[in-house]
Each structure stands twice: as C-alpha cells, then as structure tokens.
Design a protein around this motif. Structure first.
Motif, mmCIF file in Angstrom:
data_model
loop_
_atom_site.group_PDB
_atom_site.id
_atom_site.type_symbol
_atom_site.label_atom_id
_atom_site.label_comp_id
_atom_site.label_asym_id
_atom_site.label_seq_id
_atom_site.Cartn_x
_atom_site.Cartn_y
_atom_site.Cartn_z
ATOM 1 N N VAL A 181 0.838 -1.202 0.000
ATOM 2 C CA VAL A 181 0.000 0.000 0.000
ATOM 3 C C VAL A 181 0.873 1.252 0.000
ATOM 4 N N ILE A 182 1.944 1.258 0.789
ATOM 5 C CA ILE A 182 2.866 2.391 0.792
ATOM 6 C C ILE A 182 3.440 2.602 -0.603
ATOM 7 N N ALA A 183 3.908 1.507 -1.233
ATOM 8 C CA ALA A 183 4.481 1.607 -2.574
ATOM 9 C C ALA A 183 3.437 2.059 -3.592
ATOM 10 N N HIS A 184 2.191 1.607 -3.424
ATOM 11 C CA HIS A 184 1.099 1.999 -4.315
ATOM 12 C C HIS A 184 0.866 3.509 -4.250
ATOM 13 N N GLU A 185 0.751 4.038 -3.041
ATOM 14 C CA GLU A 185 0.487 5.480 -2.904
ATOM 15 C C GLU A 185 1.673 6.313 -3.369
ATOM 16 N N MET A 186 2.877 5.797 -3.184
ATOM 17 C CA MET A 186 4.051 6.529 -3.669
ATOM 18 C C MET A 186 4.091 6.519 -5.194
ATOM 19 N N ALA A 187 3.704 5.406 -5.830
ATOM 20 C CA ALA A 187 3.636 5.381 -7.290
ATOM 21 C C ALA A 187 2.644 6.416 -7.804
ATOM 22 N N HIS A 188 1.583 6.645 -7.060
ATOM 23 C CA HIS A 188 0.591 7.657 -7.442
ATOM 24 C C HIS A 188 1.191 9.058 -7.500
ATOM 25 N N GLN A 189 2.269 9.313 -6.792
ATOM 26 C CA GLN A 189 2.853 10.649 -6.848
ATOM 27 C C GLN A 189 3.275 10.995 -8.277
ATOM 28 N N TRP A 190 3.534 9.956 -9.080
ATOM 29 C CA TRP A 190 3.796 10.134 -10.505
ATOM 30 C C TRP A 190 2.538 9.842 -11.322
ATOM 31 N N PHE A 191 1.923 8.679 -11.098
ATOM 32 C CA PHE A 191 0.716 8.290 -11.832
ATOM 33 C C PHE A 191 -0.513 8.799 -11.095
ATOM 34 N N GLY A 192 -0.996 9.940 -11.492
ATOM 35 C CA GLY A 192 -2.171 10.518 -10.862
ATOM 36 C C GLY A 192 -1.904 11.903 -10.344
ATOM 37 N N ASP A 193 -0.777 12.073 -9.640
ATOM 38 C CA ASP A 193 -0.492 13.364 -9.020
ATOM 39 C C ASP A 193 0.336 14.263 -9.936
ATOM 40 N N LEU A 194 1.469 13.741 -10.442
ATOM 41 C CA LEU A 194 2.278 14.501 -11.399
ATOM 42 C C LEU A 194 1.515 14.669 -12.709
ATOM 43 N N VAL A 195 0.996 13.574 -13.231
ATOM 44 C CA VAL A 195 0.134 13.607 -14.415
ATOM 45 C C VAL A 195 -1.217 13.031 -14.007
ATOM 46 N N THR A 196 -2.261 13.792 -14.203
ATOM 47 C CA THR A 196 -3.598 13.434 -13.724
ATOM 48 C C THR A 196 -4.522 13.199 -14.911
#
Length: 852
Positions: free
Chosen positions: A314-329
């Motif tokens: 879950v930690i790794a999932h949310e950190m991946a979101h910092q690029w997939f979703g957050d950086l590019v939405t």
C-alpha cells in the motif's frame, strides 16, 4: 445533490482556467469534544481564475450555511446557491470569487472528517476530498482537470499539529476568540484564540488531492535523499507507532530510490507525510505530499510478515501515485485506470525489487482473485474507456478490474515491450504532461514514440474488452495435447496470451517448460513421457482461467504441495476456486484438496487466504445450510493441525490460530482462551485476538457480558468497532433487529461501526441463517431508502458488506433481481448489489448441482 457530469466538466473546462485558490479554515469550533456546535467550522475560499468574457458557469459548495459570495467585488445573492452549486455569471477575463460559509464536519470519512478518540477524548481531523468531497469543506471548481495552486491558512488550538499538501508553517499569531454566535467572516476568515498555520503546496493540485491533517497527532520525522518524511497517528497509537516506524520509513526510502531510478523524475511535491487516520474508508489516498492511510496499518496487535508486506504494498502503491495521478492526472474519471492500474502494477514491482517484501505471490492469490470475480460478474467492464457519465458513477469502477486486472495487463505489456520502451515511454509521458492532465491516447503515443508497435491492437484486445478467457489443456486423438483459448460466450473478444506451460512429475518436479502464444488457434504442447500433468501459465503471468486435462487434474490435486514454485501453486489454487465458482467441481472435493494439501504450504499468504476461503465459501455459501457445521469442523481440524505443527510464536501458528477461533463451535474452550487458559505455547492474547474470540463467542451464544467486559479493558476506537461487530453477531432476534435498524435507518453511528455491523449481520451458521432469512429478503427493499440519508462511500459500501450471501436461497436472489430491475434504485446501490449478486447466483448453482 446532482453529481457532476462529464459533459458539464468539459464545458466548464472550456470556459475557465483556475490560477490560485486560498482556503482559510477556522477549526476552533469543534476542537472541544464536548463543545457546543462542534459539528461545524468556518471556511472562506478565494479563487482567482480566468474565463471567457461574458460567460457563465458554477462553483461547487456543499456547506450548511452560505454567509456571503462576492465575484469581482460584487456581492452575489446567496439565493443563487442550490444543489451544491453557486451560479457565476457575467465573467471577466480575470476574476476573483470569494465564498464565505459554514461547513459541517463529517463522520463518514469524507470532506473534513472529525473523530473523537474514546481512548483519551482527543479530537482528530483529516480532509478527504476524493472523489467529489472537496466542496464539503471548501468552495472550489471540483473536477480533476481544473488544477490550481493552493494556499491553506488554518486556525487551530495551540496543542495541535497541522499538515497538508506542502510544508506547514506555524505562524503563531494569536487573535481574539470569535463569539460563538457570530457566523460571519471577513478578511482571511480566521479569528479566535489559537495558532495560525500556513500550508503552501509547491505545485498545482486537482481538487480531489487537497487534504489537511489536524489535531494532537503523535509524529515521527526523518529525512531521506533530501526529502523530509513524517508519520502521524493519534496519540493513543503513539506506542504502536514507535514499533512500526522503522519499517515504514525503510520501505518509504526504498520506494523513493526505486521510483527515482526507473522514472527518471524526482519526487516533485516537497515533503512527504504519511498520516494514519481514524475511520478512513479506503486503504489509503494519494494526496501529494500528505498521504492518508487507515490507521489499522499501525498495528496495535501482533502482525505477520505477510501483513507487513501488504502494508508495504500500500505504501508503494500510494508513492507510485505521486507520478501516476499526481504529477500527471487523468482529465476525467473514465481514465482512472491511468492512476490505479499503474500504481497497482508499480507497487508490486517496486516492493518485490526494492524491499524485503516480495509481493507477486500476494498479487496472484489475493489481488488477481479479487479481479477475476469482478470480471466474471454482471458488473464487469473494460479496464479503460468506461465512459463514466458522472462522478458518482465513476466511484463504482474503483474495483478489482481497475486495480488487479489493469495491473496484470500492464505486467504483460511491460514484458512485451521491454523496459527500455515501457519505461522510456513513461518518462516521455511525465515530461510532456507534468503537473497537467492527460488521456489514454496520449500515453499510447508516448509509448509509440519510444519504439512500441501494434499498441492499438493490444489496447483493443486487453483494455477495451471485458471478461475472462479460459486457457485449457486438452488431449487430441493419438495422445497429443494442445493449449486452447476459449473466450466467454457472452463477451467474445480476440486476445492473445503468452504463457509458459510446464510438465510435472508425480513428485512435483518440473520436467520441462515451453513458452507458447495462444490465440484463436490451439497450440501443440509437448509432453515428456514421465509427466503426470501439464500446467499452463506456471509463472501466473496472464489474465485467464486455467483448466486441465481431467486425468492431469486428478494428479494435480495430490501434488500441489510438492511443487516448489509459488507462482505455479497460485495458478493451481486459483483454478480450483474458479472451478468451484463455475459449478464444475464439487465444493466438498475442493475442501478435501485443501485439507489434504494446505498443511504443507510454505507461503503464509497462500495458507491464510485458503483457510478463509474454506471457512467462508466451501463451508459457507457453497454448502447447504445443514452441511455447514460439519464442513466448518473439517476446516477447524485442518487449522488446529497447522497450529500444532507450527513453530511456537511463528506467523504460521498465528495465521492458523485465527482460523481455529473463527471455525470453533466450542464456546467453553473459546472462553477459556479469552481468559488466557490453555493457549497453545508461543501464543499470547493481544487486543485483536481477544476481540476475535469475543466475536466468535457472541456468534455462538448470547453473551453480551463478554462484550462489556472486554470494552471495559479496551477503550480504543478499534474496540468500539469490534464491539459493534460482536453485538451484531449475537444469535438473538433482538440483536439482529437492532443491527438491521442500524443498516437501514438514519443514525449518528460512525461509519466503521456501521461497516462492522454489516459484516456480522448475516452469519453462515444454521442458527444465524434461521434468524436472518427474512431480513435477507427485506434488505433489498429497505436498503434503497438509505440514499435519502447517506452518500458517497458509505452509500455503496454498506450494501456490499451486508449483502446476505450466507442466506443462499432462491428467494433472496429474486429480491436482488427485483432491486436491480426497479427504475427507482439509486445507481450507486444498484452497482454495489450488481457486484455481489454474481456470487449468490454461483453459490446457488453449485448448491443446486452438488447438494446430494
């Protein structure tokens, strides 16, 4: 209130560009757990935006009172606010709108959630803006493609800490307290005795990312590679945080290093805080700079390595979101897979490669099984391109397809393209659309530019179709064998599968393997003379149901525990579950295979999952009610033997003992364990094991006294939730009536207590079924009315959690189908029930076929 439609979002995005948003919050009212008017707070939002001259649009505001609105200095009549929207007309090229209102704290995990910890009486707040909850705590243009720079100013009590999407600065200026009856706000919107905090995220954000964490949280900090990292929990979990922090910080650092290396883009959002908050609906939320998690991940009781591995994922999932979703939405919610499928895939890849927690076995036995069930149900949908008409509908597609199937498909694509092209395309995508929005076509273009070929065909085969193919080994005349693909009859599609087929001996040894690609035509597979079984997809790589030659399956059922490769065992166990779901295999035979083979399983995550499956499905919904007690007793014997064989104090002992508790029918023995008598060597009772015992005792006997006694010793919020579950499990008409009222009538009960009640309402035992069978029918009439007083996450989650699968009767199916057919059924409830009804149909088909 109407949900924002895709058409409305497109139109608004054509008209306006949001530049800056300033949110001022007065949290002094509500800081006292016993204070008056503790259910509301002041919120003043100032938004600077550009617009097409003389155009008109609307702003989203879901407060309880609107004090004032000004547009470009001119007051707007508050009467223009209705259905959560404020009309804005006569727009200029540059505009400033100020919205001054009073908002309600939530108790459902959305908006600005307020929790009073029963352990110490402290108040804790956090903001959850996903999916369309941001307007519940500040005015905004609420859609993912209208990003803005944000500044939050917060007035909070002096002993609170405040964190958000950027560094939080404690201003420290005290001002006179505002009088309780004064609901107006001017200037910054902040008043009252307290301390001011300022949070300024370094990059633009979509509204659904904006968060705030405020209260007397216990915190620990570190720094990694120049990034300040914090972990925050309720004070009552401070001791547990001390135990868990090293592991969380270590995983976080390992993930940062991995993602920096493969993405070629440094984490762009400044500090990185992880707040473990109460009553959280999801596993976690990827708010840039301040991720929120459910606080059950801060284990107050003993946790296994597999559970810590799950947390690492879950930690790794949310950190991946910092690029997939957050950086590019994504531009709109129909491309949510661009967030979730990628984060799911990258998390398992990252955790396996960079941490001490390899997760591909967990992905196969837990996550893929979740997705397989969803993809074979009436509610299935493609991974991508689902055309979510409005935001509320989009929420229902956050399921096993968007997560697990999407991740499995991406794993295939990465293997097909190779990392040079796969990661090269992602780096181009990040560079091109950083801090903006993109669509699926633009990602395909980035991969094509990096060297990918035939991606349109791949996306049509795998992303734009629904359903699960079957890959089967079959014998031909003369003894030859071939691997064939069978598409689902009701969802035909052309798909190709690249899999490895293995030949195995009677000792479980892999004799040979061959890589084949199977599409519309069967593919010949060679069989060594010493082979007793040919097993397709031995690396668990594709997305398909696996079937075997009948004689081979007879051999496989007796040798699965001898096969050393965990991925191959996952493929076999998943096939067994699919065969039961499809009414191809008698659940009694499946239970026999598990009881004979599971004791030698070396992976705790597999053992734990299959023990739960045996107890809940094979001895539950897939068993005629009169046979359930005997089947559950066989599960209890298996789990007891596993406890006896396990090393004292080991994870295996704990995993098996949990099943022993849940499958035991001996109340006296359970109560003895609750009082620490005759526990297996190496096992100590902790709060969660104690509550498991209490809940099982209460499901077997009318013992509210054990609930009261345990609550007296454990006054945590987790205890309140566990007590709600135990009360709903009591085998009395009065207890079931009270539980049912909580599910279908308005109350101020917390969301977590409602969820626990839903889980325990319909039990699998004969006694529980007898008590609840009438409720199982009325449930589908009464649950539709909950849309009058519930919304968001809880509206859909309660029907799913309380779905009466245990009452496996045709009249329950009839009631379900009537709900689905009724024109007035709220869409969110209809989708939740549609997700679950497939399980009921399959259980009924199995019971009807194998009940002799």
């Amino acid at each position: 209130m109407p949900s924002l439609t895709h058409a409305e979002a497109r139109e608004r995005a054509k008209l306006i560009t949001v530049r800056d948003t300033h949110v001022a919050l007065d949290l002094m009212v509500g800081a006292d757990p016993a204070g008056e008017r503790d259910g509301e707070f002041g919120s003043v939002t100032t938004i600077d935006f550009d617009a097409v001259v003389d155009s008109a649009t609307f702003l989203d505001f879901k407060g309880i009172r609107l004090n004032a609105v000004t547009l470009n200095g001119q007051r707007i009549d508050p009467a223009g606010w209705h259905d959560g929207r404020i009309a804005l007309t006569g727009l200029q090229a540059r505009n400033t709108v100020v919205v001054d209102g009073v908002m309600a704290y939530s108790s459902d995990g959305e908006g600005l959630h307020r929790h009073v910890d029963p352990a110490d009486g402290n108040v804790y707040l956090y903001g959850m803006s996903f999916l369309d909850a941001a307007p519940r705590w500040f005015g905004c243009f609420d859609q993912p493609d209208l990003k803005s720079r944000y500044v939050l100013e917060v007035l909070a009590p002096e002993d609170w800490t405040v964190h958000g999407n950027g560094p939080s600065v404690r201003v420290g200026e005290e001002t006179p307290r505002r009088q309780a009856q004064d609901t107006s706000s001017t200037g910054s919107g902040l008043s009252g005795a307290g301390l001011r905090w300022r949070i300024e995220p370094p990059e633009p954000l979509s509204t659904y990312f904006v968060t705030l964490v405020a209260g007397p949280y216990a915190s620990l900090y570190t720094e990694h590679d120049g990034i300040r990292c914090g972990i925050h929990v309720r004070a009552s979990l401070g001791e547990a945080l001390q135990r868990e922090a090293d592991d969380i910080f270590t995983v976080t650092a390992q993930c940062f290093d991995y993602y920096h290396d493969i993405f070629g883009v440094r984490y762009p959002f400044g500090e990185y805080h992880q707040a473990f908050v109460p009553d959280f609906n999801a596993g976690a939320m990827e708010n840039p700079g301040c991720v929120t998690f459910r606080d059950s991940f801060i284990y107050r009781s003993r946790a296994t390595v597999a559970e810590r591995a799950s947390r690492a994922g879950v930690i790794a999932h949310e950190m991946a979101h910092q690029w997939f979703g957050d950086l590019v939405t994504m531009r709109w919610w129909d491309d949510l897979w661009l967030n979730e499928s990628f984060a799911e895939y990258m998390a398992h890849r990252c955790a396996t490669a960079a941490t001490d927690y390899p997760l591909w076995t967990e992905f196969g036995i837990v996550r893929k099984a979740w997705g397989y069930a969803a993809d074979q149900s009436d509610a299935t949908h493609p991974v991508a391109g689902n055309g979510a008409a409005d935001a509320a509908t989009a929420l229902q597609n956050f399921d096993g397809i968007s997560y697990a199937k999407g991740a499995a498909v991406l794993r295939q694509l990465a293997s097909y393209l190779g990392d040079e092209i796969f990661l090269g395309g992602l780096r181009h995508y990040f560079a091109e659309y950083a801090f903006g929005n993109a669509e699926f076509a633009e990602l395909l273009a980035a991969w094509t530019e990096a060297g990918g070929v035939d991606l349109e065909r791949w996306s049509k085969e795998w992303l734009l179709t629904a359903g699960v193919d079957t890959l089967a080994v079959r014998r031909l005349a003369g003894g030859d064998q071939e691997l064939v693909r069978v598409a689902p009859v009701d969802r035909p599609a052309d798909r190709s599968h690249s899999v490895e087929v293995g030949a195995f001996s009677a000792a479980g040894e892999r004799l040979d393997s061959q890589r084949v690609i199977v599409g519309d035509l069967g593919v010949a597979v060679g069989r060594p003379s010493a082979a007793v079984a040919m097993i397709p997809d031995i690396q668990d790589e594709t997305w398909a149901k696996i079937r075997f030659d009948a004689a081979d399956w007879t051999s496989i059922t007796g040798l699965v525990s001898k096969i050393t490769d965990g991925a191959t065992r996952v493929t076999i166990w998943n096939s067994l579950r699919d065969q039961v779901r499809d009414a191809e295999t008698d659940p009694r035979a499946a239970l026999s295979m598990i009881t004979e083979q599971l004791g030698d399983e070396v992976e705790d995550v597999i053992a734990s999952l299959l023990l739960r499956y045996a107890a809940r499905d094979l001895a539950g919904s897939y068993a005629p009610v009169p046979q359930r007690a005997d089947r559950l007793a066989s599960v209890n014997r298996l789990a007891s033997s596993m406890v006896a064989a396990a090393e004292p104090g080991s994870d295996r002992q704990l995993v098996a003992f949990r099943t022993v508790i849940g499958s035991s029918a001996d109340v006296d023995r359970l109560d003895g364990w609750r009082r620490h008598a005759d526990l297996p060597p190496g096992l100590d009772l902790d709060p969660e094991l104690t509550w498991q015992l209490v809940t099982r005792i209460c499901s077997l006997s009318d013992r509210p006294d054990v609930i009261a006694e345990t609550l007296a010793a454990d006054q945590s919020s987790a205890a309140a939730v566990n007590a709600a579950r135990a009360r709903a499990a009591l085998p009395t008409a009065e207890a079931k009536a009270a539980a049912y009222r909580l599910l279908v009538e308005p109350s101020d009960t917390s969301a977590y207590e409602l969820y626990a009640t839903a889980e325990a309402m319909f039990g699998y035992s004969a006694e529980q079924v007898e008590l609840t069978r009438d409720y199982a029918v009325s449930f589908f009439r009464d649950i539709t009315r909950t849309a009058d007083f519930r919304s968001g996450w809880a509206l859909g989650r309660l029907p799913a959690l309380a779905f009466p699968l245990a009452v496996t009767e045709h009249r329950v199916l009839t009631a379900t189908e009537e709900l689905l057919a009724a024109s007035g059924t709220p869409a969110v409830i209809r989708r939740a029930v549609a997700d679950e009804v497939d399980g009921l149909r399959r259980a009924l088909a199995s019971v009807d076929r194998f009940s002799g």
